[in-house]
Design a protein around this motif. Structure first.
Motif, PDB file in Angstrom:
ATOM      1  N   MET A  17      54.519  47.731  42.858  1.00 41.59           N
ATOM      2  CA  MET A  17      54.678  48.170  44.252  1.00 41.59           C
ATOM      3  C   MET A  17      54.149  47.120  45.224  1.00 41.59           C
ATOM      4  SD  MET A  17      53.592  51.827  45.873  1.00 41.59           S
ATOM      5  CE  MET A  17      54.079  53.027  44.649  1.00 41.59           C
ATOM      6  N   TYR A  18      54.714  47.027  46.387  1.00 39.22           N
ATOM      7  CA  TYR A  18      54.320  46.107  47.461  1.00 39.22           C
ATOM      8  C   TYR A  18      54.604  44.643  47.131  1.00 39.22           C
ATOM      9  CZ  TYR A  18      51.730  50.232  49.078  1.00 39.22           C
ATOM     10  OH  TYR A  18      51.377  51.491  49.489  1.00 39.22           O
ATOM     11  N   GLY A  19      55.333  44.376  46.044  1.00 37.51           N
ATOM     12  CA  GLY A  19      55.720  43.002  45.727  1.00 37.51           C
ATOM     13  C   GLY A  19      54.546  42.070  45.506  1.00 37.51           C
ATOM     14  N   LEU A  20      53.496  42.555  44.854  1.00 37.80           N
ATOM     15  CA  LEU A  20      52.322  41.705  44.613  1.00 37.80           C
ATOM     16  C   LEU A  20      52.567  40.778  43.423  1.00 37.80           C
ATOM     17  CD1 LEU A  20      49.462  44.359  45.082  1.00 37.80           C
ATOM     18  CD2 LEU A  20      50.464  42.816  46.789  1.00 37.80           C
ATOM     19  N   THR A  21      52.056  39.528  43.526  1.00 37.56           N
ATOM     20  CA  THR A  21      52.207  38.554  42.442  1.00 37.56           C
ATOM     21  C   THR A  21      51.140  38.813  41.372  1.00 37.56           C
ATOM     22  OG1 THR A  21      50.654  37.010  43.432  1.00 37.56           O
ATOM     23  CG2 THR A  21      52.978  36.813  44.115  1.00 37.56           C
ATOM     24  N   GLU A  22      51.260  38.077  40.274  1.00 36.26           N
ATOM     25  CA  GLU A  22      50.242  38.184  39.204  1.00 36.26           C
ATOM     26  C   GLU A  22      48.859  37.836  39.748  1.00 36.26           C
ATOM     27  OE1 GLU A  22      50.346  39.250  35.997  1.00 36.26           O
ATOM     28  OE2 GLU A  22      52.343  39.934  36.600  1.00 36.26           O
ATOM     29  N   ASP A  23      48.787  36.766  40.571  1.00 35.49           N
ATOM     30  CA  ASP A  23      47.489  36.358  41.138  1.00 35.49           C
ATOM     31  C   ASP A  23      46.933  37.444  42.057  1.00 35.49           C
ATOM     32  OD1 ASP A  23      47.538  34.015  39.800  1.00 35.49           O
ATOM     33  OD2 ASP A  23      48.112  32.769  41.526  1.00 35.49           O
ATOM     34  N   ASP A  24      47.824  38.038  42.847  1.00 33.84           N
ATOM     35  CA  ASP A  24      47.389  39.126  43.746  1.00 33.84           C
ATOM     36  C   ASP A  24      46.806  40.274  42.928  1.00 33.84           C
ATOM     37  OD1 ASP A  24      48.535  37.626  45.783  1.00 33.84           O
ATOM     38  OD2 ASP A  24      50.339  38.876  45.935  1.00 33.84           O
ATOM     39  N   LEU A  25      47.541  40.651  41.887  1.00 36.44           N
ATOM     40  CA  LEU A  25      47.107  41.790  41.071  1.00 36.44           C
ATOM     41  C   LEU A  25      45.799  41.493  40.347  1.00 36.44           C
ATOM     42  CD1 LEU A  25      50.589  42.801  39.627  1.00 36.44           C
ATOM     43  CD2 LEU A  25      49.191  44.160  41.199  1.00 36.44           C
ATOM     44  N   ASP A  26      45.631  40.210  39.973  1.00 38.24           N
ATOM     45  CA  ASP A  26      44.419  39.828  39.244  1.00 38.24           C
ATOM     46  C   ASP A  26      43.180  39.968  40.137  1.00 38.24           C
ATOM     47  OD1 ASP A  26      42.837  38.560  37.138  1.00 38.24           O
ATOM     48  OD2 ASP A  26      42.708  36.904  38.568  1.00 38.24           O
ATOM     49  N   ILE A  27      43.245  39.429  41.350  1.00 40.50           N
ATOM     50  CA  ILE A  27      42.057  39.504  42.222  1.00 40.50           C
ATOM     51  C   ILE A  27      41.834  40.944  42.690  1.00 40.50           C
ATOM     52  CG2 ILE A  27      43.141  38.916  44.469  1.00 40.50           C
ATOM     53  CD1 ILE A  27      40.555  37.056  44.786  1.00 40.50           C
ATOM     54  N   GLN A  28      42.915  41.667  42.891  1.00 33.04           N
ATOM     55  CA  GLN A  28      42.780  43.076  43.265  1.00 33.04           C
ATOM     56  C   GLN A  28      42.054  43.856  42.155  1.00 33.04           C
ATOM     57  OE1 GLN A  28      46.311  45.569  42.940  1.00 33.04           O
ATOM     58  NE2 GLN A  28      45.910  46.423  44.970  1.00 33.04           N
ATOM     59  N   LYS A  29      42.408  43.527  40.902  1.00 37.62           N
ATOM     60  CA  LYS A  29      41.792  44.222  39.755  1.00 37.62           C
ATOM     61  C   LYS A  29      40.304  43.919  39.674  1.00 37.62           C
ATOM     62  CE  LYS A  29      42.212  44.127  34.781  1.00 37.62           C
ATOM     63  NZ  LYS A  29      42.805  43.315  33.731  1.00 37.62           N
ATOM     64  N   ARG A  30      39.936  42.643  39.911  1.00 36.64           N
ATOM     65  CA  ARG A  30      38.514  42.277  39.841  1.00 36.64           C
ATOM     66  C   ARG A  30      37.714  42.968  40.952  1.00 36.64           C
ATOM     67  NH1 ARG A  30      38.509  36.591  40.665  1.00 36.64           N
ATOM     68  NH2 ARG A  30      40.782  36.423  40.589  1.00 36.64           N
ATOM     69  N   ALA A  31      38.307  43.030  42.138  1.00 37.48           N
ATOM     70  CA  ALA A  31      37.615  43.686  43.253  1.00 37.48           C
ATOM     71  C   ALA A  31      37.482  45.187  42.989  1.00 37.48           C
ATOM     72  CB  ALA A  31      38.366  43.436  44.560  1.00 37.48           C
ATOM     73  N   ARG A  32      38.511  45.758  42.396  1.00 39.79           N
ATOM     74  CA  ARG A  32      38.475  47.197  42.095  1.00 39.79           C
ATOM     75  C   ARG A  32      37.396  47.490  41.042  1.00 39.79           C
ATOM     76  NH1 ARG A  32      42.037  51.025  43.578  1.00 39.79           N
ATOM     77  NH2 ARG A  32      41.807  52.994  42.504  1.00 39.79           N
ATOM     78  N   MET A  33      37.284  46.567  40.092  1.00 41.63           N
ATOM     79  CA  MET A  33      36.268  46.724  39.045  1.00 41.63           C
ATOM     80  C   MET A  33      34.873  46.750  39.685  1.00 41.63           C
ATOM     81  SD  MET A  33      35.855  44.167  35.786  1.00 41.63           S
ATOM     82  CE  MET A  33      37.591  44.052  35.499  1.00 41.63           C
ATOM     83  N   PHE A  34      34.649  45.825  40.632  1.00 41.78           N
ATOM     84  CA  PHE A  34      33.338  45.774  41.300  1.00 41.78           C
ATOM     85  C   PHE A  34      33.080  47.088  42.044  1.00 41.78           C
ATOM     86  CE2 PHE A  34      30.710  44.918  45.051  1.00 41.78           C
ATOM     87  CZ  PHE A  34      29.542  44.498  44.415  1.00 41.78           C
TER      88      PHE A  34
END
Ligand SMILES: Cc1cc2nc3c(=O)[nH]c(=O)nc-3n(C[C@H](O)[C@H](O)[C@H](O)COP(=O)(O)OP(=O)(O)OC[C@H]3O[C@@H](n4cnc5c(N)ncnc54)[C@H](O)[C@@H]3O)c2cc1C
Length: 391
Positions: A1-18
């Motif tokens: 969703m929202y056309g996020l790239t692999e890099d976008d999803l990766d940093i989003q995942k790390r921030a969500r983990m925090f």
């Protein structure tokens, strides 16, 4: 969703983990005046750095993340899911600074801020100058002592994080010289002789960062502490506002996401009269309105970020950041209000996330430019450029 790239999803995942790792400490912080034990707070800060989610807005050459604006939004959105400012270790030093900082200032302030070793605070607002920054009365005079420095005087209000900061950005009007009456900004190391807390008022939220009223009385700073050139002060403030308004919008998205998740989970399990309350039309309407508004707000904020990443017109970006801040902060306020209602009596308890967000989100409509100021900016740009240029 929202056309996020692999890099976008990766940093989003790390921030969500925090965010997910610090959320369990919210209740403890709330009941302890916002404070966590020092070792725990330090561990959270270290974890944020380890996950590579700090200084996402700073250039890679200076040790920052060099992230796109959209990625910065994705990170701050996760920060926004957390109450009690427990995710504030995910810091964003001023991104306008590297372009104007001298090599000496880069070493003394910028790089340490990027590394998380020095923290800044902003001393701009005054008792009679909030929305209208041009009304500030703080002064900067060239120091006659021969050292070529400045003497700073003024009383600043709401200086967020003064209690934890290592240096302040102090904005003043120049007295005398070729730029008499114009604005200038200075680094003031903390503590410094002449800088003192007048008082530390209590605010609605419960966080460890204070917002004291701070007096600057004949504070001497060397000429090397002038940020940019004399007369530049207002330019920095506007650039900072653009960035920070979009990040406020992002954090409001995170808050609304958390609240819609929590209120939905409650509504499908809480039974009244034998029925889950989610089956009552009036409750269902609150859930549906909240998610619908969140989807609209997120689409607006992401598209604004993408426009900046495409290198669009800065005035258009300015208006769009105002639209994002206005809509996302007001949306999050409505969602928090509904969440309290859906939780019923539990929604009024400080241990409940809805209660905390209900108080904490209120300031998002006030700081970094009130909702009224954002509307004035948007309408002004509409009149100048026409609505079609902006949306
Ligand atoms: C928790 C908190 C933290 C803060 N942190 C900082 C900080 O770190 N550093 C810092 O420098 N400042 C900080 N601020 C100050 C903040 O930016 C100001 O409070 C904000 O800009 C509004 O200014 P004001 O409070 O003086 O309100 P005012 O400017 O007095 O406004 C009062 C009311 O009038 C309305 N109004 C004003 N002008 C207009 C207009 N042109 N058209 C229509 N309506 C208008 C406003 O929208 C508002 O409703 C902080 C504030 C808070 C509450």
């Amino acid at each position: 969703m929202y056309g996020l790239t692999e890099d976008d999803l990766d940093i989003q995942k790390r921030a969500r983990m925090f965010a997910d790792e610090v959320i369990p400490y919210e209740g403890q912080a709330e009941l302890a005046g916002g404070e966590l034990p020092a070792d725990l707070a330090a561990a959270h800060a270290a974890r944020a750095r380890e996950l590579g989610i700090c200084a996402t807005n700073m250039p890679k050459e200076l040790g920052g993340g060099g992230c796109t604006t959209l990625q910065q939004v994705l990170v701050q959105e996760q920060v926004g899911r957390v109450t009690n400012a427990l995710a504030w270790p995910v810091s964003t030093p001023p991104s306008w600074l590297p372009a104007v900082a001298t090599p000496d200032q880069l070493e003394r302030y910028v790089k340490p801020a990027v590394r998380g070793e020095r923290e800044e605070c902003y001393a701009i607002t005054e008792e009679d100058a909030g929305s209208d920054v041009s009304a500030i009365e703080a002064t900067a005079r060239r120091d006659g002592g021969g050292g070529g420095g400045y003497l700073l005087n003024g009383v600043k209000w709401h200086v967020t994080s003064f209690n934890t900061a290592d240096f302040a950005f102090f904005q003043a009007k120049l007295v005398g010289g070729p730029h008499d009456g114009e604005h200038a900004m200075f680094f003031v190391d903390l503590p410094s002789p002449g800088v003192s807390v007048v008082r530390t008022p209590a605010y609605s939220h419960t966080i460890s960062h204070h917002h004291p009223i701070v007096a600057f009385t004949d504070v001497h700073v060397p000429a090397a502490n002038l940020v940019g050139a004399e007369g530049d002060g207002m330019t920095f403030a506007y650039e900072w506002f653009r960035f920070e308004r979009l990040m406020v919008a992002a954090r409001c998205l995170g808050a609304a996401e958390r609240l819609t998740g929590e209120m939905t989970a409650f509504a499908v399990t809480r039974r009244v009269g034998g029925h889950p309350i989610s089956e009552f039309g009036l409750v269902a309407g609150m859930l549906a309105d909240s998610l619908t508004e969140l989807f609209a707000a997120r689409s607006l904020a992401y598209e604004t970020a993408r426009g900046i990443d495409r290198g669009g017109d800065v005035k258009v970006a300015h208006a769009q950041c105002s639209m994002a801040k206005l809509y996302c902060s007001e949306m999050a306020g409505r969602v928090a209000d509904r969440a309290v209602q859906v939780f019923g009596g539990r929604g009024y308890m400080r241990e409940n996330v809805a209660e905390r967000f209900y108080r904490e989100l209120r300031v998002e409509r006030i700081w970094e430019g009130t909702s009224e100021v954002q509307r004035a900016i948007i309408a002004g740009q509409m009149a100048k450029r026409g609505p079609a240029a902006l949306a």
